[in-house]
Design an enzyme around this catalytic site. Structure first.
Site, short mmCIF file in Angstrom:
data_model
loop_
_atom_site.label_atom_id
_atom_site.label_comp_id
_atom_site.label_asym_id
_atom_site.label_seq_id
_atom_site.Cartn_x
_atom_site.Cartn_y
_atom_site.Cartn_z
N HIS A 320 0.85 -1.19 0.00
CA HIS A 320 0.00 0.00 0.00
C HIS A 320 0.88 1.23 0.00
CE1 HIS A 320 -3.16 2.82 1.16
NE2 HIS A 320 -4.00 1.91 0.75
N ASP A 378 -8.07 -5.09 -0.25
CA ASP A 378 -8.53 -5.73 -1.47
C ASP A 378 -8.24 -7.22 -1.51
OD1 ASP A 378 -9.57 -3.43 -2.71
OD2 ASP A 378 -7.53 -2.75 -3.02
N1 CMC Z 1 4.22 -7.57 -5.08
C1 CMC Z 1 5.56 -7.63 -5.20
N2 CMC Z 1 6.39 -6.60 -4.96
C2 CMC Z 1 5.83 -5.45 -4.55
C3 CMC Z 1 4.44 -5.29 -4.39
C4 CMC Z 1 3.63 -6.41 -4.67
N3 CMC Z 1 2.29 -6.34 -4.52
N4 CMC Z 1 4.16 -4.03 -3.98
C5 CMC Z 1 5.34 -3.40 -3.89
N5 CMC Z 1 6.36 -4.27 -4.23
C6 CMC Z 1 7.80 -3.97 -4.18
C7 CMC Z 1 8.25 -3.10 -5.34
O1 CMC Z 1 8.64 -3.86 -6.45
C8 CMC Z 1 9.39 -2.34 -4.70
O2 CMC Z 1 10.47 -3.21 -4.64
P1 CMC Z 1 11.99 -2.63 -4.78
O3 CMC Z 1 12.18 -1.70 -3.62
O4 CMC Z 1 12.86 -3.84 -4.75
O5 CMC Z 1 12.04 -1.92 -6.11
C9 CMC Z 1 8.93 -2.12 -3.26
O6 CMC Z 1 8.02 -3.22 -2.99
C10 CMC Z 1 8.20 -0.80 -3.03
O7 CMC Z 1 7.17 -0.71 -4.00
P2 CMC Z 1 6.55 0.65 -4.57
O8 CMC Z 1 5.97 0.37 -5.91
O9 CMC Z 1 7.54 1.74 -4.43
O10 CMC Z 1 5.39 0.90 -3.52
P3 CMC Z 1 4.24 1.92 -3.71
O11 CMC Z 1 3.94 2.44 -2.35
O12 CMC Z 1 4.52 2.92 -4.76
O13 CMC Z 1 3.08 0.99 -4.28
C11 CMC Z 1 1.09 -0.24 -4.51
C12 CMC Z 1 1.94 0.69 -3.62
C13 CMC Z 1 -0.24 -0.50 -3.80
C14 CMC Z 1 0.82 0.43 -5.86
C15 CMC Z 1 1.87 -1.56 -4.73
O14 CMC Z 1 2.18 -2.14 -3.49
C16 CMC Z 1 1.09 -2.56 -5.61
O15 CMC Z 1 1.18 -2.47 -6.84
N6 CMC Z 1 0.34 -3.50 -4.98
C17 CMC Z 1 -0.48 -4.43 -5.72
C18 CMC Z 1 -1.80 -3.78 -6.16
C19 CMC Z 1 -2.75 -3.55 -5.01
O16 CMC Z 1 -3.00 -4.44 -4.20
N7 CMC Z 1 -3.31 -2.34 -4.96
C20 CMC Z 1 -4.31 -1.98 -3.95
C21 CMC Z 1 -3.86 -0.90 -3.06
S1 CMC Z 1 -5.00 -0.55 -1.74
C22 CMC Z 1 -6.34 0.20 -2.53
C23 CMC Z 1 -6.76 1.52 -1.94
O17 CMC Z 1 -6.56 1.76 -0.73
O18 CMC Z 1 -7.31 2.32 -2.72
#
Ligand code: CMC
Length: 444
Positions: A320, A378
């Site tokens: 998240h 989710d």
């Molecule tokens: N699976 C595998 N790796 C992940 C995931 C995941 N679901 N989420 C983050 N990572 C890794 C990412 O690759 C990165 O790794 P590294 O540091 O080695 O490059 C690290 O964790 C940090 O990730 P980020 O993309 O910088 O994190 P973020 O805060 O920008 O992304 C997110 C948040 C929700 C977009 C992401 O975690 C994701 O794509 N999750 C899956 C989709 C999901 O479940 N979305 C629902 C969010 S809750 C809905 C709401 O509240 O509206």
């Protein structure tokens, strides 16, 4: 830049005791620092452009507080979500959705008399103008229900002229009540249209969630009595999604409203934003992923893929932007999910088994632990909604029904804020500098 000085008390204050110093081109600028009730202080940069000629740069607004708000607070590190100060778990365990709506809209939990009055007002507004039913027939039968929601909710402004004067507090309140009351009706109509069944009028003898289930799953030729476990789960899902601070759709509603646009149009803009897969669409993706995994023995293969930087696959329902601890809503959703599956006799559902096993493995895996990737809401909501009988195309619609109160509470707060101005972000321009027009014959 550095911040210095004493702060006093816990009360939110703009009588800034603190300031931050910015050094730029050999000059020092003092920027006021404000403290909230809890959470990070903010540095006031409203005079930055006037004083220095510079903008700030923050794509995605990850470090920018776009407004002052008293509605919802999230501490992502602690996994805390408060509506008007009350923890989400306490509201979900002890309260109901309309009580939560009163809390979000007016700032306090209602007394018994206030609750009865509020429930009555919402109930009396659940029908939509009969002419609106004709709107639906204009959509293709296979239209996505979110596309229908964007259009029909925006069209409310064409039907309810007496609640579009944003400067009249009474009209603002009526618009809020109308929106909370009519969203389930419109959502259920969108669903009924997609399955080719007649629209069901609301039933005033049922509570908010039970009435919604009736409008979705009832048919005129039979009396539908919503299951109490289902109705409670639905009510809980509405509470859990009711508000989430300045997320993308809420910020969209505020930005649209900042121009003085009518509230129905603003909520329609919020719905359009919510439709995006990175926001409201993740539960659908999480459910699809669990079904694709299919059985617990395939989990290691998917975990491996999630860690592989050359593979775009991510574990849906994990991680998240704000929560770097267990999403407090996910814990409640997990309990909800078990109860619903037990009620329909599907607690041996293979998808749930995969979900539980995947959660266990991921929570112990170094990759996920190091990156603080916990299950989010989710992860479990998709399975629960499917068990309640909703097709995946309705998942985001249900999110929109629940979030409407948050959007409208935030919109009202913005309109009532004396500091409110039209939202107008700036940019770092990297396109061509001024150049003369080139006639067609000289363009090569
Ligand atoms: N699976 C595998 N790796 C992940 C995931 C995941 N679901 N989420 C983050 N990572 C890794 C990412 O690759 C990165 O790794 P590294 O540091 O080695 O490059 C690290 O964790 C940090 O990730 P980020 O993309 O910088 O994190 P973020 O805060 O920008 O992304 C997110 C948040 C929700 C977009 C992401 O975690 C994701 O794509 N999750 C899956 C989709 C999901 O479940 N979305 C629902 C969010 S809750 C809905 C709401 O509240 O509206």
């Amino acid at each position: 830049m550095s911040t210095a000085g004493d702060t006093q008390g816990l009360a939110p204050s703009k009588d800034n005791q603190k300031s931050a110093k910015l050094s730029l081109d050999g000059k020092d600028f003092d920027l006021p620092v404000y403290e909230g009730t809890v959470g990070p202080d903010v540095i006031d940069i409203t005079r930055l452009y006037g004083d220095t000629g510079n903008f700030t740069y923050d794509p995605g607004f990850t470090s920018t507080a776009s407004c002052e708000s008293k509605i919802t607070y999230i501490d992502g590190e602690k996994g805390l979500l408060l509506y008007r100060g009350y923890p989400i778990a306490e509201l979900a365990e002890n309260g109901n959705f309309l009580e939560t709506c009163h809390l979000l809209l007016y700032g306090e939990l209602p007394t018994k008399a206030q609750q009865e009055d509020f429930n009555e007002r919402v109930t009396m507004h659940t029908m939509v103008h009969e002419q609106m039913t004709r709107f639906f027939t204009g959509f293709r039968r296979d239209a996505h229900p979110m596309a229908i929601m964007v259009g029909v909710v925006g069209a409310l402004s064409a039907f309810y002229h007496d609640s579009t004067d944003i400067n009249d507090p009474v009209q603002r309140d009526i618009a809020a009540i109308r929106m909370i009351a009519k969203m389930p009706t419109i959502a259920a109509m969108a669903y009924k249209y997609s399955v080719g069944q007649p629209f069901m009028y609301p039933r005033n003898d049922l509570d908010y969630a039970a009435n919604f289930l009736h409008m979705c799953f009832g048919v005129p030729c039979d009396r539908y009595e919503p299951d109490s476990v289902f109705a409670e789960a639905m009510d809980n899902i509405f509470i859990l999604h009711a508000d989430h601070e300045q997320n993308a759709s809420t910020s969209t509603v505020r930005l649209a409203g900042s121009s003085g646009a009518n509230p129905f149009g603003c909520i329609s803009a919020g719905i359009a934003c919510l439709w995006g897969p990175a926001h409201g669409g993740a539960n659908e993706a999480a459910l699809r992923m669990l079904e694709e995994i299919g059985s617990a023995d395939r989990i290691p293969e998917f975990i491996k893929r999630a860690k592989d930087k050359d593979d775009p696959f991510r574990l849906m329902g994990f991680g998240h932007r704000v929560y770097k601890n267990y999403d407090p809503r996910a814990k409640i959703m997990q309990k909800n999910c078990h109860e619903v599956l037990q009620a329909i006799g599907a607690d041996r559902d293979p998808t749930l088994k995969v979900a539980l096993e995947l959660e266990k493995i991921a929570l112990e895996d170094e990759y996920f632990v190091d990156r603080k990737l916990y299950p989010n809401i989710d992860f479990y909501s998709g399975i629960t909604l499917r068990a309640l009988g909703f097709p995946t195309s309705m998942f985001t619609v249900l999110f929109a029904v629940a979030r409407t109160v948050g959007w409208i509470a935030q919109w009202k707060e913005m309109i009532e804020d004396p500091e409110q101005r039209i939202g107008r972000p700036r940019q770092l321009y990297t396109g061509p500098d001024e150049r003369p027009y080139v006639p067609m014959k000289d363009r090569g």
